[in-house]
Design an enzyme around this catalytic site. Structure first.
Site, PDB file in Angstrom:
ATOM      1  CE  LYS A 199      -3.943   1.954   2.289  1.00 23.33           C
ATOM      2  NZ  LYS A 199      -4.845   1.819   3.442  1.00 23.33           N
TER       3      LYS A 199
ATOM      4  CE  LYS B 166      -6.395   1.336  -0.552  1.00 23.05           C
ATOM      5  NZ  LYS B 166      -6.974   1.112   0.755  1.00 23.05           N
TER       6      LYS B 166
HETATM    7  C1  PBG Z   1      -6.982   3.307   5.009  1.00 16.11           C
HETATM    8  C2  PBG Z   1      -7.651   3.096   3.705  1.00 16.11           C
HETATM    9  C3  PBG Z   1      -7.407   3.847   2.552  1.00 16.11           C
HETATM   10  C4  PBG Z   1      -8.285   3.380   1.577  1.00 16.11           C
HETATM   11  C5  PBG Z   1      -9.009   2.323   2.122  1.00 16.11           C
HETATM   12  N1  PBG Z   1      -8.608   2.174   3.449  1.00 16.11           N
HETATM   13  C6  PBG Z   1      -6.381   4.877   2.305  1.00 16.11           C
HETATM   14  C7  PBG Z   1      -6.307   6.030   3.203  1.00 16.11           C
HETATM   15  O1  PBG Z   1      -7.296   6.644   3.584  1.00 16.11           O
HETATM   16  O2  PBG Z   1      -5.160   6.343   3.537  1.00 16.11           O
HETATM   17  C8  PBG Z   1      -8.374   3.952   0.196  1.00 16.11           C
HETATM   18  C9  PBG Z   1      -9.421   3.404  -0.692  1.00 16.11           C
HETATM   19  C10 PBG Z   1      -9.709   4.273  -1.861  1.00 16.11           C
HETATM   20  O3  PBG Z   1      -9.114   5.352  -2.054  1.00 16.11           O
HETATM   21  O4  PBG Z   1     -10.579   3.863  -2.643  1.00 16.11           O
HETATM   22  N2  PBG Z   1      -6.815   2.182   5.774  1.00 16.11           N
END
Ligand code: PBG
Length: 337
Positions: free
Chosen positions: A206, A260
Site C-alpha cells: 500500500k 493499492k
Molecule cells: C486506510 C484506507 C485507505 C483506503 C481504504 N482504506 C487509504 C487512506 O485513507 O489512507 C483507500 C481506498 C480508496 O481510495 O478507494 N486504511
C-alpha cells in the site's frame, strides 16, 4: 487484396502482425486476457441508521448505505455474480477516539453489516478491513502516541478486531494499516479463536498516495488526518521495497496479496505475481475512479470504454481480480454481452 509492394515485404519477410487482427473472430480467438464478473470485488461504504442511501460527491455513482440497504445491494451483487464485497464504515464522530476503540466493539457498524449480509446473502464473500482509520479521531490507521503511530500496540489491537470481525461473519480479513508483523499476528489470533477457514488478503503493498482523496471524504477521515501516512505506507518511488514487504506477508501466512492503488502500480502487480504466485488483487482506488468519472462527465473520454480498458489492464498485469467501485457497472455490462 493489396498490390504487392516489395519494400514492405523486404522489411517484414512473411511476418504480418495484422493477420491476427483482421476480423472480429480472429481477434476473439487470439485474445489473451478477459475480464469476467468473477474477477470483481465491490467496495461499499456503510453508515449507521436505516433506510438511507446517500451519494458521495467526489465519487459520482457511489453511495454510503445503512446496513439494511447494504444487504439489498449485496443481494443485487450476488444476483449479478459478483463474488465478494469489501466493506468500509463511516463511523459516527462521537465514537472516534485516539485509539480507535470502537474497532473492538463486537457490534460496531462493520460487524453488524457482516452479520446481516452473511445472514441474508450467504453466498457472497465479505471482506473486512481492520485498519483503525475509520475509528480514530486523528484519521491514522494505527494508535497515535505522541507523534508516532505505534506498531506493536496497533498490531495487537487489529488482531483482536480481526477476531471480532470473523465472529461476525467476515470471510476474509484484509488488513490495510501496513504495520509490521500484522499478518502473522492476525493469523495467530484467528486460529486461536477457531477461525482457521477465515482467510487473509494482505494489503501487502500500500503506497503513500494522493489517489485516496475521495475515499477519505467517503468515510470522513480527510478533515481529521493530521500529517500524512509516510511512516507506514510505502514510498511510491520504491518497487523493490514493495516486493520485500510482500515477501514478509507471504511468510507470515497471507492467502492473497493486494496492490493499492492500482493502475499507477501495474509494475508491482506483475512483480508480486511473478515472485510469489499467490492470488493477487489490485485496488482501483477512489481517485482512479473519480478521474474516470470526471473526464467522462465532461465528455472528454468514453467512461465505459476507459473503465473496461483499465480493468483489463489489471488482468494483463497478472492480477486475479480487482477491487473496483465500477463492479456493479461492469457486472451489468458483462451480463448484457
Ligand atoms: C486506510 C484506507 C485507505 C483506503 C481504504 N482504506 C487509504 C487512506 O485513507 O489512507 C483507500 C481506498 C480508496 O481510495 O478507494 N486504511
Amino acid at each position: 487484396m493489396e498490390n504487392k509492394t516489395h519494400l514492405v515485404d523486404e522489411i517484414t519477410g512473411h511476418r504480418r502482425m495484422r493477420r491476427n487482427r483482421k476480423a472480429d473472430w480472429t481477434r476473439r480467438l487470439v485474445q489473451e486476457n478477459r475480464l469476467a464478473v468473477d474477477d470483481l470485488i465491490w467496495p461499499i461504504f456503510l453508515i449507521p441508521g436505516t433506510g438511507i442511501v446517500e451519494p458521495i460527491p467526489a465519487m459520482p455513482g457511489v453511495n454510503r448505505m445503512t446496513v439494511d440497504k447494504a444487504v439489498e445491494a449485496a443481494k443485487e451483487a450476488a444476483d449479478l455474480g459478483i463474488p465478494a464485497l469489501a466493506t468500509f464504515p463511516n463511523i459516527e464522530m462521537e465514537l472516534r477516539d485516539e485509539t480507535g476503540s470502537n474497532s473492538l466493539e463486537k457490534n460496531n457498524l462493520i460487524n453488524l453489516a457482516s452479520a446481516a449480509i452473511k445472514k441474508a446473502v450467504p453466498n457472497i464473500g465479505v471482506i473486512t478491513d481492520v485498519a483503525l482509520d475509520p475509528f480514530t479521531s486523528h484519521g491514522h490507521d494505527g494508535i497515535l502516541r505522541g507523534n508516532e503511530i505505534v506498531n506493536d500496540e496497533t498490531v495487537e489491537q487489529v488482531a483482536r478486531a480481526a477476531v471480532y470481525q470473523a465472529d461476525a461473519g467476515a470471510d476474509i480479513i484484509a488488513p490495510s494499516e501496513m504495520m509490521d508483523g500484522r499478518i502473522g499476528a492476525i493469523r495467530h489470533a484467528l486460529d486461536a479463536a477457531g477461525h482457521q477457514s477465515v482467510g487473509i488478503m494482505s494489503y501487502a503493498t500500500k503506497f503513500t498516495s494522493a489517489f485516496y482523496g475521495p475515499y477519505r471524504e467517503a468515510i470522513s477521515t480527510g478533515g481529521l488526518l493530521k500529517g500524512d501516512k509516510k511512516t507506514y505506507y510505502i514510498d511510491p518511488a520504491n518497487g523493490t521495497e514493495a516486493v520485500r514487504d510482500a515477501a514478509l506477508d507471504v511468510e507470515e501466512g497471507a492467502d492473497m496479496l493486494m496492490v493499492k492503488p492500482g493502475l499507477p502500480y501495474l509494475d508491482i502487480c506483475w512483480r508480486l505475481k511473478e515472485a510469489f504466485g499467490l492470488p493477487t488483487f489490485a485496488y482501483q482506488v477512489s481517485g482512479e475512479y473519480a478521474m474516470i468519472k470526471a473526464a467522462a462527465a465532461n465528455g472528454w473520454i468514453d467512461g465505459d470504454k476507459v473503465m473496461l480498458e483499465t480493468l483489463l489492464a489489471f488482468k494483463r498485469a497478472g492480477c486475479d481480480g480487482i477491487l473496483t467501485y465500477f463492479a456493479m457497472d461492469v457486472a451489468r455490462h458483462l451480463a448484457k454481452k
